[in-house]
Motif scaffolding. Structure first.
Motif, PDB file in Angstrom:
ATOM      1  N   UNK A 176       0.504  84.698 -90.743  1.00  0.00           N
ATOM      2  CA  UNK A 176       1.132  85.659 -91.663  1.00  0.00           C
ATOM      3  C   UNK A 176       0.766  87.084 -91.269  1.00  0.00           C
ATOM      4  N   UNK A 177      -0.485  87.286 -90.904  1.00  0.00           N
ATOM      5  CA  UNK A 177      -0.946  88.611 -90.478  1.00  0.00           C
ATOM      6  C   UNK A 177      -0.212  89.066 -89.220  1.00  0.00           C
ATOM      7  N   UNK A 204      -1.850  92.015-101.166  1.00  0.00           N
ATOM      8  CA  UNK A 204      -1.702  90.809-101.992  1.00  0.00           C
ATOM      9  C   UNK A 204      -2.357  89.606-101.340  1.00  0.00           C
ATOM     10  N   UNK A 205      -2.251  89.520-100.018  1.00  0.00           N
ATOM     11  CA  UNK A 205      -2.800  88.376 -99.298  1.00  0.00           C
ATOM     12  C   UNK A 205      -4.117  88.705 -98.581  1.00  0.00           C
ATOM     13  N   UNK A 259       5.325  96.777 -97.542  1.00  0.00           N
ATOM     14  CA  UNK A 259       4.481  96.079 -96.569  1.00  0.00           C
ATOM     15  C   UNK A 259       3.009  96.189 -96.974  1.00  0.00           C
ATOM     16  N   UNK A 260       2.601  97.391 -97.352  1.00  0.00           N
ATOM     17  CA  UNK A 260       1.206  97.612 -97.764  1.00  0.00           C
ATOM     18  C   UNK A 260       0.866  96.769 -98.995  1.00  0.00           C
ATOM     19  N   UNK A 305       6.599  85.354 -95.610  1.00  0.00           N
ATOM     20  CA  UNK A 305       5.181  85.701 -95.658  1.00  0.00           C
ATOM     21  C   UNK A 305       4.443  84.828 -96.664  1.00  0.00           C
ATOM     22  N   UNK A 306       5.049  84.603 -97.809  1.00  0.00           N
ATOM     23  CA  UNK A 306       4.446  83.766 -98.842  1.00  0.00           C
ATOM     24  C   UNK A 306       4.252  82.343 -98.347  1.00  0.00           C
ATOM     25  N   UNK A 307       5.238  81.832 -97.632  1.00  0.00           N
ATOM     26  CA  UNK A 307       5.134  80.469 -97.088  1.00  0.00           C
ATOM     27  C   UNK A 307       3.991  80.372 -96.080  1.00  0.00           C
ATOM     28  N   UNK A 308       3.958  81.327 -95.143  1.00  0.00           N
ATOM     29  CA  UNK A 308       2.911  81.292 -94.121  1.00  0.00           C
ATOM     30  C   UNK A 308       1.524  81.401 -94.741  1.00  0.00           C
ATOM     31  N   UNK A 309       1.379  82.304 -95.718  1.00  0.00           N
ATOM     32  CA  UNK A 309       0.078  82.521 -96.343  1.00  0.00           C
ATOM     33  C   UNK A 309      -0.411  81.296 -97.103  1.00  0.00           C
ATOM     34  N   UNK A 310       0.529  80.405 -97.517  1.00  0.00           N
ATOM     35  CA  UNK A 310       0.143  79.210 -98.274  1.00  0.00           C
ATOM     36  C   UNK A 310      -0.179  78.028 -97.379  1.00  0.00           C
TER      37      UNK A 310
END
Length: 229
Positions: free
Chosen positions: A25-26, A49-50, A43-44, A11-16
């Motif tokens: 990421x969503x 966070x993003x 998850x929440x 998730x962190x990779x996709x969001x960046x």
């Protein structure tokens, strides 16, 4: 993203990633199954966070529905408030009130006393919160304040029809107190609700309440006369 514990890294990779990264990421986060309370909370937290607030709300609403289906109104209410979803809050609050009317146990009372402005998301939730306040006042022996709040709940337009009998029966111990805590005006209001609205109260219970109301009215009228003199 499919790994049981490493999905936050994906998730962190996709969001960046630029452009479509956050959207992807969503989409991926929506597919992570919230099988446990801890997983749902994680998850929440990651969604917030993003900035993926729709995902956070969807997960909370899903867990709320799961608790409602299992008959856990208190847990459902906590997740509904966390979701900030008016419809989920209304359903969970209604389940809590129906459970109290059937079993005499009020779930999540501490949560309702501290949830602040979230209480305003649904009329049923407002009513449930005020009813918890009534019980707190009664337990603390603040009988006059409890009586005042109870009358406002009885005369309000947000009280569910299925809860009328419970509200009216709640007046009985206060009507039988050593000193009158309902004024004559309050007593007339309760009488009107008993006779004119479909309260569901009938038979011996209704007769007992009518007798208590008549006695209280006599006591308050005498007190009014004494004050006038």
């Amino acid at each position: 993203m499919e790994h049981a514990s490493l999905w936050p890294v994906g998730l962190s990779y996709l969001a960046s990633c630029p452009e479509e990264g956050t959207r992807r990421a969503e989409l991926m986060l929506e597919r992570v199954p919230p099988r446990t309370e801890a997983k749902a909370m994680r998850i929440v937290a990651e969604a917030k966070r993003y900035g993926l607030l729709s995902v956070a709300q969807s997960v909370c609403a899903s867990v709320c529905a799961r608790h409602l289906q299992a008959g856990r109104a208190g847990a459902a209410l906590a997740w509904a408030i966390r979701a900030r979803c008016p419809a989920a809050c209304a359903r969970a609050a209604a389940a809590a009130l129906q459970g109290y009317a059937a079993r005499g146990r009020l779930p999540a009372a501490d949560l309702l006393l501290t949830c602040g402005s979230a209480m305003l998301m649904a009329d049923t939730l407002v009513f449930l919160g005020k009813y918890c306040d009534f019980h707190r006042m009664y337990k603390n022996r603040e009988f006059k304040n409890a009586a005042k709040l109870l009358v406002s709940l009885i005369t309000s337009k947000i009280a569910p029809d299925y809860f009328w009998e419970t509200l009216l029966l709640d007046t009985l111990p206060l009507l039988e107190s050593d000193e009158p805590v309902f004024s004559s005006a309050d007593t007339f209001e309760i009488m009107a609700c008993l006779e004119l609205r479909p309260s569901g109260l009938s038979g011996e219970k209704a007769d007992l309440l009518r007798l208590a109301l008549a006695r209280n009215l006599a006591r308050t009228c005498l007190a009014d006369v004494d004050e006038g003199e």
